[in-house]
Each structure stands twice: as C-alpha cells, then as structure tokens.
Design a protein around this motif. Sequence first.
Motif, PDB file in Angstrom:
ATOM      1  N   LEU A   7       0.837  -1.202   0.000  1.00 51.06           N
ATOM      2  CA  LEU A   7       0.000   0.000   0.000  1.00 51.06           C
ATOM      3  C   LEU A   7       0.873   1.255   0.000  1.00 51.06           C
ATOM      4  CD1 LEU A   7      -2.842   1.312   0.306  1.00 51.06           C
ATOM      5  CD2 LEU A   7      -2.498   1.220   2.771  1.00 51.06           C
ATOM      6  N   LYS A  10       2.394   1.753  -3.379  1.00 53.41           N
ATOM      7  CA  LYS A  10       1.383   2.177  -4.373  1.00 53.41           C
ATOM      8  C   LYS A  10       1.040   3.655  -4.195  1.00 53.41           C
ATOM      9  CE  LYS A  10      -0.895  -2.081  -5.557  1.00 53.41           C
ATOM     10  NZ  LYS A  10      -2.101  -2.812  -5.749  1.00 53.41           N
ATOM     11  N   VAL A  11       0.932   4.066  -2.946  1.00 56.13           N
ATOM     12  CA  VAL A  11       0.581   5.463  -2.668  1.00 56.13           C
ATOM     13  C   VAL A  11       1.725   6.388  -3.114  1.00 56.13           C
ATOM     14  CG1 VAL A  11       0.030   7.132  -0.845  1.00 56.13           C
ATOM     15  CG2 VAL A  11      -0.982   4.860  -0.781  1.00 56.13           C
ATOM     16  N   ALA A  14       1.647   6.495  -6.946  1.00 57.38           N
ATOM     17  CA  ALA A  14       0.466   7.216  -7.449  1.00 57.38           C
ATOM     18  C   ALA A  14       0.601   8.710  -7.218  1.00 57.38           C
ATOM     19  CB  ALA A  14      -0.798   6.684  -6.767  1.00 57.38           C
ATOM     20  N   ILE A  18       0.878  11.450 -10.227  1.00 57.93           N
ATOM     21  CA  ILE A  18      -0.138  12.506 -10.341  1.00 57.93           C
ATOM     22  C   ILE A  18       0.514  13.885 -10.290  1.00 57.93           C
ATOM     23  CG2 ILE A  18      -2.000  13.635  -8.996  1.00 57.93           C
ATOM     24  CD1 ILE A  18      -3.107  11.384 -10.632  1.00 57.93           C
ATOM     25  N   ILE A  21       2.085  14.521 -13.712  1.00 60.48           N
ATOM     26  CA  ILE A  21       1.043  14.763 -14.729  1.00 60.48           C
ATOM     27  C   ILE A  21       0.409  16.139 -14.503  1.00 60.48           C
ATOM     28  CG2 ILE A  21      -1.209  14.010 -15.607  1.00 60.48           C
ATOM     29  CD1 ILE A  21      -0.421  11.140 -14.842  1.00 60.48           C
ATOM     30  N   SER A  96      -8.696   7.655   4.419  1.00 58.20           N
ATOM     31  CA  SER A  96      -8.340   6.462   3.644  1.00 58.20           C
ATOM     32  C   SER A  96      -7.215   5.743   4.404  1.00 58.20           C
ATOM     33  CB  SER A  96      -7.832   6.877   2.259  1.00 58.20           C
ATOM     34  OG  SER A  96      -6.487   7.316   2.354  1.00 58.20           O
ATOM     35  N   PRO A  97      -6.939   4.493   4.039  1.00 60.62           N
ATOM     36  CA  PRO A  97      -5.857   3.797   4.760  1.00 60.62           C
ATOM     37  C   PRO A  97      -4.453   4.242   4.318  1.00 60.62           C
ATOM     38  CG  PRO A  97      -7.125   2.274   3.375  1.00 60.62           C
ATOM     39  CD  PRO A  97      -7.643   3.632   3.087  1.00 60.62           C
ATOM     40  N   ALA A  98      -4.366   5.150   3.366  1.00 64.44           N
ATOM     41  CA  ALA A  98      -3.048   5.568   2.860  1.00 64.44           C
ATOM     42  C   ALA A  98      -2.244   6.293   3.932  1.00 64.44           C
ATOM     43  CB  ALA A  98      -3.248   6.502   1.664  1.00 64.44           C
TER      44      ALA A  98
ATOM     45  N   ARG B 100      -7.826   9.386 -14.402  1.00 64.48           N
ATOM     46  CA  ARG B 100      -6.576   9.337 -13.647  1.00 64.48           C
ATOM     47  C   ARG B 100      -6.816   9.744 -12.184  1.00 64.48           C
ATOM     48  NH1 ARG B 100      -2.480   6.157 -14.590  1.00 64.48           N
ATOM     49  NH2 ARG B 100      -1.612   6.931 -16.520  1.00 64.48           N
ATOM     50  N   ASN B 101      -7.717  10.681 -11.985  1.00 65.12           N
ATOM     51  CA  ASN B 101      -8.055  11.080 -10.623  1.00 65.12           C
ATOM     52  C   ASN B 101      -8.651   9.901  -9.855  1.00 65.12           C
ATOM     53  OD1 ASN B 101      -7.797  13.909  -9.500  1.00 65.12           O
ATOM     54  ND2 ASN B 101      -8.468  14.387 -11.576  1.00 65.12           N
ATOM     55  N   TRP B 103      -8.289   6.778 -10.516  1.00 63.96           N
ATOM     56  CA  TRP B 103      -7.215   5.780 -10.325  1.00 63.96           C
ATOM     57  C   TRP B 103      -6.360   6.166  -9.106  1.00 63.96           C
ATOM     58  CZ3 TRP B 103      -1.898   6.681 -10.472  1.00 63.96           C
ATOM     59  CH2 TRP B 103      -1.104   5.537 -10.335  1.00 63.96           C
ATOM     60  N   PHE B 104      -6.025   7.452  -9.015  1.00 63.12           N
ATOM     61  CA  PHE B 104      -5.210   7.911  -7.879  1.00 63.12           C
ATOM     62  C   PHE B 104      -5.889   7.542  -6.554  1.00 63.12           C
ATOM     63  CE2 PHE B 104      -4.684  11.256  -4.648  1.00 63.12           C
ATOM     64  CZ  PHE B 104      -3.378  11.007  -4.306  1.00 63.12           C
ATOM     65  N   PHE B 105      -7.187   7.840  -6.461  1.00 63.53           N
ATOM     66  CA  PHE B 105      -7.875   7.542  -5.201  1.00 63.53           C
ATOM     67  C   PHE B 105      -7.965   6.030  -4.951  1.00 63.53           C
ATOM     68  CE2 PHE B 105      -9.231  11.964  -5.704  1.00 63.53           C
ATOM     69  CZ  PHE B 105      -8.882  12.425  -4.442  1.00 63.53           C
ATOM     70  N   GLN B 107      -5.663   4.003  -5.554  1.00 65.07           N
ATOM     71  CA  GLN B 107      -4.355   3.602  -5.032  1.00 65.07           C
ATOM     72  C   GLN B 107      -4.227   3.873  -3.540  1.00 65.07           C
ATOM     73  OE1 GLN B 107      -2.227   1.794  -7.290  1.00 65.07           O
ATOM     74  NE2 GLN B 107      -4.323   1.972  -8.019  1.00 65.07           N
ATOM     75  N   LEU B 108      -5.001   4.832  -3.052  1.00 67.37           N
ATOM     76  CA  LEU B 108      -4.970   5.112  -1.607  1.00 67.37           C
ATOM     77  C   LEU B 108      -5.539   3.936  -0.811  1.00 67.37           C
ATOM     78  CD1 LEU B 108      -6.147   8.852  -1.370  1.00 67.37           C
ATOM     79  CD2 LEU B 108      -3.879   7.949  -1.845  1.00 67.37           C
ATOM     80  N   LEU B 111      -5.743  -0.724  -4.312  1.00 73.74           N
ATOM     81  CA  LEU B 111      -6.340  -1.549  -5.381  1.00 73.74           C
ATOM     82  C   LEU B 111      -5.333  -1.782  -6.501  1.00 73.74           C
ATOM     83  CD1 LEU B 111      -9.061  -0.805  -3.953  1.00 73.74           C
ATOM     84  CD2 LEU B 111     -10.022  -0.469  -6.222  1.00 73.74           C
ATOM     85  N   ARG B 152     -15.848   8.557  -6.624  1.00 73.14           N
ATOM     86  CA  ARG B 152     -14.623   8.440  -5.825  1.00 73.14           C
ATOM     87  C   ARG B 152     -14.906   7.797  -4.473  1.00 73.14           C
ATOM     88  NH1 ARG B 152     -13.578  10.372  -1.889  1.00 73.14           N
ATOM     89  NH2 ARG B 152     -14.973  12.151  -2.020  1.00 73.14           N
TER      90      ARG B 152
END
Lengths: 271, 327
Positions: A7, A10-11, A14, A18, A21, A96-98, B100-101, B103-105, B107-108, B111, B152
């Motif tokens: 996790l 991944k965070v 990501a 982002i 981008i 969130s769990p992040a 993409r937004n 997808w970003f969430f 990843q938190l 998934l 989201r």
Amino acid sequence: MRFSFTLWAKVVIARALIRVIAMYGDPLWILVNVGGPLLTSTALAFLYRFAGLPQFTGFAILGGGIAAYWGNVLWSMASQLSWDKRSGMLYLYITSPAPLTALLIGMSLGGILGTLPSSIAVLITGTLLFKPPFSPPTITLVLIFMLTLVALYGMGIALSSLYLFLSREAEEINEALYEPVSFLSGIYFPSIGRSSPLPIAIQAVAALIPLTIGMDSLRRTVFYAEGLSELWPNIALLAAMAVTSIYIGLKMLSYIERRGRETGDILVTLK
Amino acid sequence: MANVVVENLTRVFETKSRKVLALDKVSLEVRSGEVFGLLGPNGAGKTTLIRILTTLLLPTSGRALVGGYDVVKEAKKVRGIIGFSSSSERVGFDFVTARRNLWFFSQLYGLSTSIANRRIEELAALLEFQDQLDRKLYTLTTGYRQRLNIARALINDPLVVFFDEPTNGMDVFSAKKVRELFVKEAKINSRTMFLATHNMFEAEEICDRVAIIDKGRILAIDTPENLKSSLSKPVVLFETDVAGAQIDDPTQLEGVVGGTIRVDDENETAKIRVILRDEIFLEKILDILEKRRVRVYNYQILEPTLEDVFISQVGAGFAERERSVEV
C-alpha cells in the motif's frame, strides 16, 4: 506487514505520478517554472559579464537550475497539505488507509522528477548562451546534487507539517520565506565561505539552511573541481540535514494527525 | 447486521473562551443495505458525527463502531472499509483527467490497477459520465464533478459510505441520478449508505430511516412515513399579505406548537406555516390575524413533512434554527 508495504509503495508511486502529470498539464506552471528561473539566471549572468566577472556567470546558471527546485519545494511541497486542508483533500487522505508519510514522499519524488526537465532546460540554455567554465561531471557532483535534493525536499516535508500546524495561509508564509531563504542560501552568489560578501554571523545562520550547504558544495565541485576529500564535511552535513528534516517532518505529521483528531481544527477547516 | 453502532456519543469542542456541545449522548444503529438519513439544520451536529465515524475526529465520550471496528482504537481498519464524500470538498486534481483522478484515489486503498480500471468503468456507467472520463477535471461541469465525487467515494467498494450533503448545489438531473444510485448500492450491493442532509425531499424520497438531529441531540428515529404519521397535530398554511411578516415568532400565537414564516417580497405575500395543538385553534388564529390587520388570502390543512416533525419538536424550522445556532 506485506500489505502495508504494498500500500505504501502504491501510494508513493500514485502521488508522484499525479504530481508529474498535474505539473505538465498546466501550461502556466511550465511557463513560471522554466521561464522564471531562466530569466533570473540570464539577467544575473549578463550582470556578471558586464561587471567584468565572466567567470561567475556559471554561478548564475547553476543557481537558475537549483532555483526551480527551491520554488517547487516551497510552492508545491510545503504549501500542499495546507492547500489540501482548505480544499478538503486532506480529509480524503486521512479517512483512507493511505499513510500520510507515503503521500508526502510521493509528492517529493514527483516534485523532483517533474522539476528535472525545467532544471535541465535552464542549465542547457544558460550553458549555450554564456559558456561558463564548468568542470566535467563527477560522481561527487551527482552525489551532492542528489543529497541536496533529498535535504531540500526533506525541508519541504518539515515545512508542510509546520504550515498545517500553524494554520496560516500558505501563500503568506511562502512570500515571507522565498526571498530571504533564496538570498541567504546563495542561489545566485556564494553566501558562505571565503568568497561570501556576508558577515560571519549571517553566514552562520545561512549555513543552517540545507540549500546553502548544497549550493556551496555544488559550486565548489563544478567551478573549483573539488572532490570528495575536500567536500566530505559538507556531504556529511547535508546527509545529516536530510535525515533530520525528514525525521522531524514525519514525526510532526504523526503528531498533527493525532492532535487533529483531538481538536478537530488542524486537519479540516471547521464550518 | 448493524454496520454502524453509536452508543452515547458525546463531543465537546473547547476553545479558550467557551465550550460547545456538538454531540450530546447520541445513540443509533444503521443496518447493512440501509439508506439512513441524518436530518437537521446546519450546526445540528451532523458533520461532527460523520467526522467521528470516518475517524477524523475523536469523541469526548461514548463509543462508535463501523463494520464492527472501533473508530478510536481501530481507526486504520475502519478507514479500509469506508467511503466518504462531501459536496464541499474538491474532487481531485484539476489538470489531471477524471479517469486518472479516480485511479489515484483507488491507489490510496491499495487496489490493483486492473481492478481499479474495471471499477472506474462500472461507476462511470452507473453515474453516466463515461464520455467525461478522459477529460481534465477543470473542464468538467459542476454536475459531472459532483458525480465524479460520488464515484470516488465508492471506488474502494466500501461497506459503509458516508455522504455529507451529497446533492447540495447539484443540478436536478445529476441529483436524481445520484439518489437512484444510493438506493441501488444499498439494495443490490448491501452497502450502508449514511447521509447527512438538510434536504427534506431527499430524506423522504430515498431514506429507509431518518434520524432528526438538533443541537447535538437525536430527537427522533424512524421511517419517514412513521415520523410523519406520528405527528398527530394539524399543519396549517396561511397565505397572507406582507403584513403577516410582522409575526416574528409563530409560537406566540395561541395554540401554536411551532412554525415558520416565509416572506415573498416580490409578490408582497407571506406564508405562515404552523403546527397547532388542536384544530380548534384555527379559528382563534384567524381572529388574531384579523385583529392585527393581516389579510389572509387563503389557508389550508396540509399533510405533514419531515420539517414539520422537526418543528413540532423544537418550535422552529431549519432556517430559523440555523440563524439562532452558533457554530
């Protein structure tokens, strides 16, 4: 444990992706972050040349390359959590769990990667225009450059937690910090050491800023061909500053999260 | 099975000068597959309760469980099984596409990209914004942004989803879509949909049960139908000339339990909506209005609404309550 690391990774990826981008999706960002440092360093390089100090034009070019990072740390890193709080995004992160640490590391990584092209653009353009006397790149240079970035972004992590805690408008703190830190850290001139025009007391204060040590080390490698044997104290200091600022930043963040849940006003703007 | 359990939950906010009791011994249970509405005016304590249940805030006392996990001691476990959306928060990053937004969430929540992509397509289809997925966020209309926000909140396939004023400021079409989705997600996917709202229509239309909250206390919990039918008192609407506005507080009128006054400056009329202790007071009120030189154009006995239930408990409507509550 394995899931937690997955996790976390991944965070980080990501958030970094982002960030890159988002940076290049905004034409204004490109203009400000490439154009701004390029114009400033070109102006200073011209000034050095017309003042009869052509050997110093390289300082201005190198400064322009690093200024892009400093701007990124302040405007996109330190301010981020404060802006995220205002927009409600921080709420989404917390619920969130992040891990917040992963989000901050990802933001730093994205900032470093995203700023790299603009930094290179400034260095290449400046070199082509002024042809300053650079020493060929060495491993020491790469090491110092990377350590400078880690220390700089470590400072960004610490500042982002501090901004959140202070609950002040990020823009105000940025405005207050940008010029003094740019001046003291000697982005465009040597602010510490034998060539510094500053009094020793101010040099001592300047030396507390990681960017100062980074800039001094980069200048000495690039323009005076100094190596590991001369620069090891700087390298050790930079490494210590990087570790300390990241540690303080992450500790502060964990404190803020705990305290925010108690008071209710640190993590979200109360309605 | 109860996915949300709240027992004697109290939250006090302390500042240097004062203490504010935001939640006062709140207790409730919300089941799996239920659309539950927390209805009350702004400042009633809805957002505070949601913040505690989503682990953002600690309670001063009491206990809350979400999906069986304690929100204080097992916050990380709670965060993995919930979704959250508020009309006031930003959806994501402006210069990044909607896809993409999302997808970003995703990843938190850890998934995998393949699962995330499938989920994004599913949610975009359910909320009818597939054609907007590859547009940058800042180019989307407010309605699509809000639908994206709902998507989201569902991206991690949550057991319980909390919505704070979900359709606030949303266009009619988008709001309809979102409400349909809430019911579908609860009934088909057995999610608990927990809505904090001050939108009476929304609460009546889609909620299986509603809790009415004011000043941090739960006043009543039941189905919208039961709540309305429990109000045995008559609800009367008087349409008067603008002189009707001189009655500041309808409870000063004899036999009135509570009420609201809405003035239409443009048409120079006023609507006085009151709940009477008994129908016999109707004539008395007409007399009082006549004595006060208020011209009554029309009056009618109405079917009670959820706001009437609220008025019968606290004496005033949402708007009047919001003006009087210090946040």
